[in-house]
Write an enzyme that holds these catalytic residues in place. Structure first.
Site: not given
Ligand code: BES
Ligand code: ZN
Ligand code: MN
Length: 497
Positions: A263, A268, A275, A286, A345, A347, A349
């Site tokens: 990825k 992000d 966020k 990210d 968010d 994204e 996947r």
């Molecule tokens: N890049 C983030 C996950 C992340 C969080 C990586 C903290 C490193 C540190 C990912 O894209 C994300 O935002 N995931 C969300 C998913 C949710 C919206 C289902 C999350 O983990 O909150």
């Molecule tokens: Zn992300």
């Molecule tokens: Mn995200």
């Protein structure tokens, strides 16, 4: 950058700068070490008993201006019980040694001998790797140095060994691994105004000099392939998306490749599902999965690994914009499956599903291992010590678990199953991109599994291990370069020759 210049010499070479020597739990030195220490051996032994220094693995005792030596200081490092030492312990010893060499010193020497005898060439190379990784610094944007900061531009470190040519040879096998970890760390530490998708792709093309074939696909190429999921994520950014496919063919001609997929979200923001501001700067990292894949390709190509490997990364930027995708949008992935976007968010996947499908159908690899900073939920579950491992293949999991314990980059298996899978069924499309509050890391993995068919597959969720890394003996940087050593070990143990 505190540059480290490494060399190996025989025990006979004369000491200078800062001298590092190992002693065990009984306060004993090896015979060569004793000889090198000369008069200061007695001094060191007095200090050991005065300090009640127990020689525990990684503990240290510093002696300034040791008598009879040219060295400005002598640093004793405990080896614990020499016979218990594992590969990762040598790595740690190298890191500790460098950490103890003061920034004013420009030269150092590690006497790689244990009380029980010489350190094997491979273990001496591991000490060198630990030293290199510990010396890493990302300071290219600092234009001024504080008074008390590291003033040396480089450290010349000599490792004294019984058989210098053999140790050097073992190091040439390891040096590329050090470069690979450093490459990954650099990519992750870079800010997103510098490292956007096109620039990331350009840096990946530097692997060509090692004989890696690097293909860069742009938006037009990916549109032709039908990668609606990946492209949807990038459509709100001023920076165009890319996919990079790297090929290292060191194995038999025609043998199926193994594959690693990363990825690469250069930044992000969350997109329209934006966020919160606090800590958002961390989202420059990210792309940690993609960085690991590039670093791994560098390591494998550098040591001319006897294996056919494909490394593939999807590189995008997730931004809010008038042209950004919305919650409720439905996109069509390359596989033909449709996805309802619930949260922009989620994204990662979306990026991975198209790359996984592309690699799987175009190359039918022996396995696919993907790495992604995919969910905050995995940090809640496992903290920063283990990456989450999701898989349809027990054998691959066992191998990764073993490689993790050897290298210290550890993985912990998490569940998958139909009960979780149905949580991402959608009212309007084949699936939705989030599964609700519970089991967030698992439903993310279920999403990916819908794109891998029957191919043996592992998803490593590295959100906790790749960035904001805890300080260790071999890493003082924000990014760890997590996964490069783990996967290099996996390949070396099972897929070469
Ligand atoms: N890049 C983030 C996950 C992340 C969080 C990586 C903290 C490193 C540190 C990912 O894209 C994300 O935002 N995931 C969300 C998913 C949710 C919206 C289902 C999350 O983990 O909150
Ligand atoms: Zn992300
Ligand atoms: Mn995200």
């Amino acid at each position: 950058m505190a540059d480290l210049k490494l060399d190996f010499s025989a025990f006979t070479a004369s000491e200078r700068g800062v001298l590092v020597a190992f002693c065990d739990e009984t306060g004993k030195f090896g015979a060569q070490t004793r000889r090198i220490l000369g008069d200061s051996a007695v001094f060191a032994e007095r200090a050991i008993s005065a300090e009640r220094f127990k020689g525990k693995l990684g503990s240290t005792l510093e002696l300034i201006a040791p008598p009879g030596l040219r060295a400005s200081r002598l640093i004793l490092v405990g080896s614990g019980k020499p016979k218990d030492l594992k590969t990762k312990d040598y790595l740690k010893l190298g890191g500790i040694a460098v950490g103890k060499i003061p920034s004013a010193a420009s030269e150092g020497m590690i006497v790689a001998e244990l009380p029980t005898g010489a350190v094997k060439p491979e273990d001496a190379a591991e000490i060198a790797l630990g030293a290199k990784l510990r010396a890493y610094k990302f300071d290219r944007y600092k234009t001024k140095k504080k008074d008390d900061e590291d003033t040396r531009s480089s450290l010349k470190l000599t490792i004294s060994v019984a058989n210098a040519p053999a140790a050097k040879k073992a190091w040439t096998q390891r040096a590329g691994l050090a470069d690979g970890v450093v490459f990954a760390r650099d990519l992750i530490n870079e800010p997103a105004n510098v490292l956007y998708p096109e620039e990331f792709a350009k840096r990946a093309t530097t692997l060509r000099k090692l004989g890696v074939r690097v293909e860069v696909l742009d938006v037009a190429d990916m549109t032709k392939l039908g990668m609606g999921a990946l492209l949807g994520v990038g459509q709100g950014s001023r920076r165009d998306s890319r996919m990079v496919v790297m090929h290292w063919n060191g194995g038999k001609r025609g043998e199926k490749p193994i594959s690693f997929i990363g990825k690469g979200v250069c930044f992000d923001t969350g997109g329209i599902s934006i966020k919160p501001a606090a800590g958002m700067e961390d989202m420059k990292g990210d792309m940690g999965g993609a960085a690991c894949v590039v670093g791994l390709m560098q390591a494998l190509a550098s040591r001319k690994a006897k294996v056919n490997v494909i490394g593939a990364i999807g590189i995008v930027e997730n931004m809010p914009d008038g042209n950004a995708q919305r919650p409720g949008d439905i996109v069509k992935s390359m596989s033909g499956q449709t996805i309802e976007i619930i949260n922009t968010d989620a994204e990662g996947r979306l990026v991975l599903c198209d790359v996984l499908h592309y690699i799987n159908t175009k190359y039918t690899p022996k396995f696919m291992i993907n790495l992604a900073t995919l969910t905050g939920a995995i940090i809640v579950a496992l903290g920063q010590e283990y990456a989450g491992m999701f898989s349809n293949d027990d054998k691959l999991c066992d191998r990764l678990t073993k490689a993790g314990n050897e290298t210290g980059e550890r993985v912990w298996r998490m569940p998958l199953g139909p009960e979780y899978d149905k949580m991402i069924d959608s009212k309007f499309a084949d699936m939705k991109n989030t599964g609700g509050r519970y089991g967030g890391s698992i439903t993310a993995a279920q999403f990916l599994q819908r794109f891998v068919g029957k191919t043996p597959w592992v998803h490593l969720d590295i959100a906790g291990t790749a960035l904001g890394s805890p300080q260790t003996d071999i890493n003082k940087s924000w990014s760890s370069g997590w996964g490069v050593r783990l996967l290099d070990q996996l390949v070396a143990d099972h897929y070469e020759g």
